[in-house]
Enzyme design. Structure first.
Site, PDB file in Angstrom:
ATOM      1  N   GLU A  11      -4.828  22.782  91.606  1.00 22.84           N
ATOM      2  CA  GLU A  11      -4.927  21.633  92.507  1.00 22.84           C
ATOM      3  C   GLU A  11      -6.276  20.932  92.339  1.00 22.84           C
ATOM      4  O   GLU A  11      -7.013  20.690  93.302  1.00 22.84           O
ATOM      5  CB  GLU A  11      -4.684  22.065  93.958  1.00 22.84           C
ATOM      6  CG  GLU A  11      -3.273  22.608  94.156  1.00 22.84           C
ATOM      7  CD  GLU A  11      -2.872  22.826  95.612  1.00 22.84           C
ATOM      8  OE1 GLU A  11      -3.730  22.628  96.509  1.00 22.84           O
ATOM      9  OE2 GLU A  11      -1.721  23.199  95.851  1.00 22.84           O
ATOM     10  N   GLU A  52       3.964  26.529  92.676  1.00 23.43           N
ATOM     11  CA  GLU A  52       3.911  26.688  94.137  1.00 23.43           C
ATOM     12  C   GLU A  52       5.072  25.901  94.737  1.00 23.43           C
ATOM     13  O   GLU A  52       5.121  24.675  94.606  1.00 23.43           O
ATOM     14  CB  GLU A  52       2.578  26.225  94.729  1.00 23.43           C
ATOM     15  CG  GLU A  52       1.403  27.131  94.393  1.00 23.43           C
ATOM     16  CD  GLU A  52       0.115  26.756  95.123  1.00 23.43           C
ATOM     17  OE1 GLU A  52       0.197  26.205  96.247  1.00 23.43           O
ATOM     18  OE2 GLU A  52      -0.965  27.014  94.553  1.00 23.43           O
TER      19      GLU A  52
END
Length: 518
Positions: A200, A322
């Site tokens: 991220e 994810e």
């Protein structure tokens, strides 16, 4: 002329109305299954899991310490290992998540008494004593029979740090890193294959622009080297949900030979911070979450279209490392621990999402449910010595039959699930054929009230008989607790007929069915 036309049309109109009523009454969905020699294999790595240093995932989850009265192997909880082996868990991602970009792996090796204590600033501001580090994680993977997937620190780390970690894990020689590994008790290299570079990076991993990260990735990937006996698979930090520009820049600016995979993260949730209870919800909440989950299809297709533009031969995998549901934490728990219960609603999310991943198996080669134990859409929850398996666990266990099986493409028009003037497709499905010739068909009905009848033409599959299992319950909010751990479980399912190569099944509301044909 007008009168004659009216006379002729009246019987026809009555016939149309009667036929429409009959079709509505029958409410049968026809599914066509194709056998395509060019169809992709559904990689078992789509069934990966995720273990972050977040809340009670690692400590008090996987790892209880050698001195615990809970049965363990070098501190790793035995009952969790056995439960996850039941899922044939193919890979496990660690140490994060956001934690990965503040984790310095050298803090977690060597004598435990000498390992530094740090603060986990992302998740609850708790102190991390580094007692669970590289050796402990890789032992866990060996116990599970799973491939490790290590997430490297780009946000606060260095190129040298990642280079050293790869060497420490993978080089069989006499360098300082290899000697240090041996001194810490591991003579042979582990030869770790999967390496994430950043996590991220658009947010908690550094708040970078895609152009900046693309250049940085090229540098880090260069020094995450192959060593004899192992060619590593580098996975680049990818987009959040519909951040298509991130995917565009990465595919445009990074040579495809430097990336085995490019990740994307997408959570089924309402807003940020996530809201709503995991168990105390009404049909309006349920419908909203189903809508968000089904948007996964659009998100994936748009990222895949960008990847196809730059990489038509599909050399770079899309890695959905994810995914899962995200609600408000359970009452009375640390807000930074992301601990939530798991209901029949989550069983729907699991079944739908896995079916969508199967359908795109030509591009999606890995995915990781967030997370395995005690965090978000967990398959396992623990409380002291007690452990329970969630509805999501039971769906994933049924679906293991699809691992490394050849996709059988489906074609059908789903009936609608209607609520307050809106509609969603009620039925989700996927099918595969494994190396032994067994055919598996997974079906999900998300309709909260209405059963649906499905007819499947199996003439070209050579099937003689079917058996089936189901995950279902009386209420959408039903879930397993430590006092009642079997409220939701896998059961035999008999409400189907197989005659003259036609399989007809009536699937109850909010249920997941797995059929096996041989």
């Amino acid at each position: 002329m007008t009168a004659l036309k009216t006379k002729l049309l009246k019987p026809l109109a009555l016939f149309v109305i009667a036929t429409a009523g009959l079709n509505a009454q029958n409410n049968t969905t026809s599914i066509s299954i194709q056998v395509d020699d060019n169809a992709p294999v559904i990689s078992k790595h789509i069934y990966g899991h995720f273990a972050e240093h977040l809340g009670r995932s690692v400590y008090d989850g996987f790892y209880v310490g050698e001195d615990s009265e809970i049965p363990n192997t070098n501190g790793i909880r035995n009952d969790i290992v056995e439960a996850l082996k039941g899922l044939k868990i193919p890979n496990l991602r660690w140490p994060g998540g956001c934690f990965a970009d503040e984790y310095h792996w050298k803090d977690g090796v060597g004598p435990k008494a000498e390992r530094p204590v740090i603060v986990n600033t992302h998740w609850g501001m708790v102190e991390e004593d580094n007692s669970f580090g590289t050796h402990e994680f890789l032992e866990l993977c060996e116990l599970l029979g799973a491939e490790p997937y290590l997430a490297g620190n780009v946000g606060s780390g260095t190129v040298e740090e990642l280079n050293d970690w790869v060497e420490y894990c993978n080089y069989d020689g006499n360098t300082s890193m290899a000697q240090w590994r041996k001194a810490n008790g591991q003579e042979e290299p582990w030869r770790v294959k999967y390496w994430g570079i950043g996590n991220e990076s658009w947010g908690c991993g550094g708040n970078m622009t895609p152009e900046y990260f693309a250049n940085l990735y090229r540098q880090y990937a260069t020094y995450a080297r192959n060593y004899p006996g192992i060619d590593i698979k580098r996975i680049a930090s990818g987009a959040d949900a519909d951040n298509y520009r991130w995917t565009e820049v990465m595919m445009r600016d990074v040579p495809h030979g430097m990336m085995w995979g490019l990740s994307v993260h997408y959570y089924t949730r309402t807003g940020w911070p996530p809201s709503g209870s995991a168990t105390k919800f009404d049909e309006s909440d349920y419908f909203s979450i189903m809508k968000t989950c089904l948007k996964t299809s659009e998100i994936l297709d748009n990222h895949i279209a960008i990847m196809d533009k730059y990489d038509p031969k599909k050399r770079v995998a899309l890695v959905v490392d994810e995914w899962g549901s995200w609600y408000a934490v359970e009452e009375g728990t640390n807000p930074g621990f992301a601990y939530q219960q798991n209901s029949m609603r989550d069983a729907m999310i699991a079944g739908i999402t896995l079916n969508m991943l199967h359908e795109r198996a030509d591009r999606i080669k890995m995915a990781n449910l967030a997370q395995a134990v005690n965090v978000l859409q967990a398959v396992i929850l623990t409380k002291d010595e007690k452990m329970l398996l969630t509805p999501t666990y039971h769906v994933m266990k049924m679906y293991t039959a699809h691992q490394d099986a050849k996709l059988l493409p489906l074609s059908f028009d789903s009936p609608e699930y209607n609520f307050n003037g809106e509609s969603l497709p009620a039925i989700s499905a996927s099918a595969s054929k494994d190396k032994e010739g067994l055919v598996h068909i997974s079906l999900v009905n998300i309709d909260s009230k209405k059963e649906n009848t499905i007819e499947i033409d199996c003439a070209n599959l050579g099937i003689k008989d079917f058996t089936a299992n189901i995950v279902a319950s009386k209420h959408l909010q039903d879930h397993n607790t430590f006092d009642n751990p079997s409220t939701v479980k896998v059961e035999d399912f008999k409400d189907f007929k197989f005659k003259k190569n036609k399989l007809t099944i009536t699937i109850p509301p909010f249920s997941v069915v797995m059929l096996e044909g041989k």
